[in-house]
Design a protein around this motif. Structure first.
Motif, PDB file in Angstrom:
ATOM      1  N   ILE A   1      54.766 -56.544  35.531  1.00 25.70           N
ATOM      2  CA  ILE A   1      55.980 -55.616  35.671  1.00 25.70           C
ATOM      3  C   ILE A   1      57.053 -55.842  36.381  1.00 25.70           C
ATOM      4  O   ILE A   1      56.795 -55.827  37.473  1.00 25.70           O
TER       5      ILE A   1
ATOM      6  N   ALA B   1      53.302 -50.758  22.439  1.00 23.57           N
ATOM      7  CA  ALA B   1      54.028 -49.465  22.329  1.00 23.57           C
ATOM      8  C   ALA B   1      53.507 -48.816  23.429  1.00 23.57           C
ATOM      9  O   ALA B   1      54.656 -48.020  24.038  1.00 23.57           O
ATOM     10  N   ASN B   2      52.450 -48.536  23.838  1.00 25.96           N
ATOM     11  CA  ASN B   2      52.134 -47.854  24.981  1.00 25.96           C
ATOM     12  C   ASN B   2      52.962 -48.225  26.192  1.00 25.96           C
ATOM     13  O   ASN B   2      53.265 -47.299  27.093  1.00 25.96           O
ATOM     14  N   LEU B   3      53.092 -49.427  26.461  1.00 25.56           N
ATOM     15  CA  LEU B   3      53.749 -49.756  27.411  1.00 25.56           C
ATOM     16  C   LEU B   3      55.230 -49.593  27.469  1.00 25.56           C
ATOM     17  O   LEU B   3      55.848 -49.257  28.352  1.00 25.56           O
TER      18      LEU B   3
ATOM     19  N   LEU C   1      60.562 -54.239  37.372  1.00 26.93           N
ATOM     20  CA  LEU C   1      61.624 -53.056  37.257  1.00 26.93           C
ATOM     21  C   LEU C   1      62.504 -52.863  38.342  1.00 26.93           C
ATOM     22  O   LEU C   1      62.440 -53.331  39.348  1.00 26.93           O
TER      23      LEU C   1
ATOM     24  N   ARG D   1      65.971 -45.284  18.463  1.00 24.17           N
ATOM     25  CA  ARG D   1      66.135 -45.943  19.410  1.00 24.17           C
ATOM     26  C   ARG D   1      66.391 -47.385  19.074  1.00 24.17           C
ATOM     27  O   ARG D   1      65.707 -47.921  18.216  1.00 24.17           O
ATOM     28  N   ARG D   2      67.030 -48.140  19.986  1.00 23.39           N
ATOM     29  CA  ARG D   2      67.207 -49.657  19.541  1.00 23.39           C
ATOM     30  C   ARG D   2      65.921 -50.423  20.014  1.00 23.39           C
ATOM     31  O   ARG D   2      65.022 -50.025  20.776  1.00 23.39           O
TER      32      ARG D   2
ATOM     33  N   ASP E   1      64.319 -55.227  33.933  1.00 29.88           N
ATOM     34  CA  ASP E   1      63.292 -54.517  33.562  1.00 29.88           C
ATOM     35  C   ASP E   1      62.622 -55.472  32.437  1.00 29.88           C
ATOM     36  O   ASP E   1      62.743 -55.351  31.341  1.00 29.88           O
TER      37      ASP E   1
ATOM     38  N   LEU F   1      56.822 -55.232  40.186  1.00 30.73           N
ATOM     39  CA  LEU F   1      56.065 -53.795  40.735  1.00 30.73           C
ATOM     40  C   LEU F   1      54.390 -54.124  41.210  1.00 30.73           C
ATOM     41  O   LEU F   1      53.760 -54.655  40.516  1.00 30.73           O
TER      42      LEU F   1
ATOM     43  N   ASP G   1      56.632 -46.823  25.798  1.00 27.97           N
ATOM     44  CA  ASP G   1      56.641 -45.554  25.997  1.00 27.97           C
ATOM     45  C   ASP G   1      56.923 -45.162  27.488  1.00 27.97           C
ATOM     46  O   ASP G   1      57.568 -44.512  27.751  1.00 27.97           O
ATOM     47  N   LEU G   2      56.096 -45.961  28.250  1.00 28.34           N
ATOM     48  CA  LEU G   2      55.825 -45.649  29.815  1.00 28.34           C
ATOM     49  C   LEU G   2      57.137 -46.518  30.459  1.00 28.34           C
ATOM     50  O   LEU G   2      57.611 -45.633  31.265  1.00 28.34           O
ATOM     51  N   LEU G   3      57.316 -47.396  30.157  1.00 29.81           N
ATOM     52  CA  LEU G   3      58.045 -48.332  31.098  1.00 29.81           C
ATOM     53  C   LEU G   3      59.682 -48.475  30.524  1.00 29.81           C
ATOM     54  O   LEU G   3      60.614 -48.862  31.228  1.00 29.81           O
ATOM     55  N   ASP G   4      59.831 -48.459  29.233  1.00 30.89           N
ATOM     56  CA  ASP G   4      61.354 -48.696  28.455  1.00 30.89           C
ATOM     57  C   ASP G   4      61.701 -50.005  29.171  1.00 30.89           C
ATOM     58  O   ASP G   4      62.925 -49.612  29.741  1.00 30.89           O
ATOM     59  N   PRO G   5      61.239 -51.076  28.860  1.00 31.32           N
ATOM     60  CA  PRO G   5      61.844 -52.177  29.551  1.00 31.32           C
ATOM     61  C   PRO G   5      62.745 -52.838  28.613  1.00 31.32           C
ATOM     62  O   PRO G   5      62.840 -52.421  27.193  1.00 31.32           O
ATOM     63  N   GLU G   6      63.656 -53.854  29.004  1.00 33.93           N
ATOM     64  CA  GLU G   6      64.593 -54.413  28.137  1.00 33.93           C
ATOM     65  C   GLU G   6      64.014 -55.532  27.361  1.00 33.93           C
ATOM     66  O   GLU G   6      64.183 -55.715  26.408  1.00 33.93           O
TER      67      GLU G   6
END
Lengths: 326, 326
Positions: free
Chosen positions: B146, B251-253, B148, B293-294, B132, B153, B255-260
């Motif tokens: 993106i 941060a918005n991204l 995922l 969170r990490r 991700d 995506l 919050d939505l996607l929680d990528p690595e």
């Protein structure tokens, strides 16, 4: 077909519901208990409610549930431990999934509550048939759940699908999260109240001031919807503003994810006839390249307050039928 | 291993590059031609550049390419037609994928340019090994791609991955897209210029005013980075502001996607040492539930200006090796 139990833990109540995978929109049995204040004892409350529903299923000759799913309000990691939960501070750090699995002796899946609701709406509700869907739940805050390619988006750590704290105006009102101008300050139930309060203070909505007994700080979202239903122009203008903010955040989501359908759920969705058409029109304008693309469908979620429990139940079946999961 | 050709169509130049799937970060052959003004004749320009690279491959004894991928700046549907492209207006509505397939007589895949770059970075660059990942490209605007669950995506209509026009401040500066306060007004190369201009007008950055020959309207992003490298405090403060805005959108991204991993690419990424650490710190603060969170890894893309062409080439191999695609 398999029967499963879903438990949705809200700010004030815990709702446990049993559904059959063949007809998940129909709740076979349910139980409501109060949410333990602060979250202390939430594992016991969930286990008790799930057990009561399991007993009722057995009494009705339906046998034991194939799984139990639990929806919790907060950031959950992928093994079911809460990392942040404003409404359940005492449950943070508790391995809810593991403790419940031990207490109930069935496979237990734990997931964010809005993720559960999104899953339910895609499998059995207003998003049925959509491979890519986004649900936003409008209540005190804004929750979210994202389904892409027919899969619930969990994210690398399990924290995906949180649109409520998208910053949409850094000079906006303070948010309990510590930042300013998060989307949920405008486009949730409390956001609607804040927009109403601002209009009342500015003299733009005298009817709201009356409903709040003359105290603009006491204006709530319900006052706005009530006055708007009564035909008040000031309240109507506040709903217009609200629709713009709701559409602004949804446009951000559509630009990023390009889903087939966007659904609006949560308590405020019951008043959707007051703002849905305006939000649709504004979303169509605000999405990037709007003139060059087809409108993204925007609809109201249809499973109501049981959506979270239904989705949690369905997710538990998902996990138990997939050999690599759980 | 299979060799493929990728063609990246930028605002000023078309870059065609051949890569071997076994070592995609190494460009085997390349060709640059100017982008036809307005996009009229872009199909011929792309075909010509791809053909020149194919000829060079054949001369080197590498045989014919297994596929050709093309990255275009704009909204592309899933069959390769441009729906919106500010820099290539004459190409809107042109079925680029179909015309190129006919001209080149190989399978052709057409994809948004930043999506191509994201795919390249995940397969062969700074995001290698991440399931991700999100790439944002910082240039005149902000592009995005993106990945995922190991998949690019695309979205239901092919338009996913456009974070640049996320509204982050509705009372902010006007955007060519017609709205106000889009993220790219602040956190792109031109956004950095605008922040610098504002500081120059307010008397906060006299060094920028000097570099722009006394005209604040002429302050550009390059002036800010040059002055900051020279140790100017006013320019440093502008980069601090820039880092905050960049982190706010990221941060918005997250919050939505929680990528690595989140990667920053594009022209401005070459100056990343001026803002990356500050952006990392600000992102860690601005993400929802940050204390619980990490940290999400934030790094600079490493494939440079060829990333788009490399990713386009790799996507064409993806398509030709999957029987259900294309």
């Amino acid at each position: 077909m398999a029967v499963a139990i879903g438990v949705d833990v809200g700010g004030t109540k815990v709702l446990a519901a049993a559904v059959d995978a063949a007809d998940p929109a129909t709740v076979l049995a349910e139980r409501r208990v109060p949410t333990p204040a602060g979250g202390d004892g939430v594992v016991e409350a969930v286990a008790g409610a799930a057990q009561a529903v399991a007993d009722e299923l057995r009494a009705a000759g339906r046998g034991a549930p194939a799984g139990v799913g639990v929806g919790l309000p907060g950031l959950l990691d992928r093994v079911g431990t809460l990392h942040a939960a404003p409404n359940l501070p005492a449950a943070v750090g508790v391995p809810v999934g593991r403790l419940l699995g031990r207490a109930l002796d069935v496979p237990v899946v734990v997931e964010n509550d809005a993720n559960c609701a999104a899953w339910a709406e895609v499998l059995a509700g207003a998003g049925r048939g959509a491979a890519d869907a986004v649900l936003v739940t409008l209540g005190t805050g804004i929750g979210g759940g994202i389904v892409l390619g027919g899969q619930l988006l969990r994210g690398t750590h399990g924290f995906a699908g949180e649109p409520g704290h998208m910053v949409v105006d850094p000079s906006g009102p303070e948010c309990p999260c510590g930042r300013r101008g998060c989307w949920e300050r405008y486009a949730s139930g409390s956001g609607l109240g804040w927009l109403g309060e601002r209009a009342a203070r500015d003299g733009r909505a005298p009817a709201l001031l009356d409903l709040a007994a003359g105290d603009p700080g006491a204006v709530r979202g319900e006052h706005v919807t009530r006055a708007a239903r009564g035909g008040d122009a000031g309240a109507g203008a506040v709903l217009e503003e609200f629709s713009w903010w709701l559409a602004a955040g949804l446009a951000n989501l559509v630009d990023l994810l390009d889903p087939e359908v966007v659904l609006v759920g949560g308590g405020l969705a019951e008043e959707a006839e007051l703002f849905l058409d305006r939000t649709r029109a504004s979303l169509a304008e605000q999405v990037l390249g709007s003139a060059a693309r087809r409108r993204t469908r925007l609809d109201v979620a249809i499973l109501g307050p049981a959506a979270g429990a239904i989705g949690a139940a369905l997710l538990s079946l998902e996990a138990t039928s997939t050999p690599t999961a759980g």
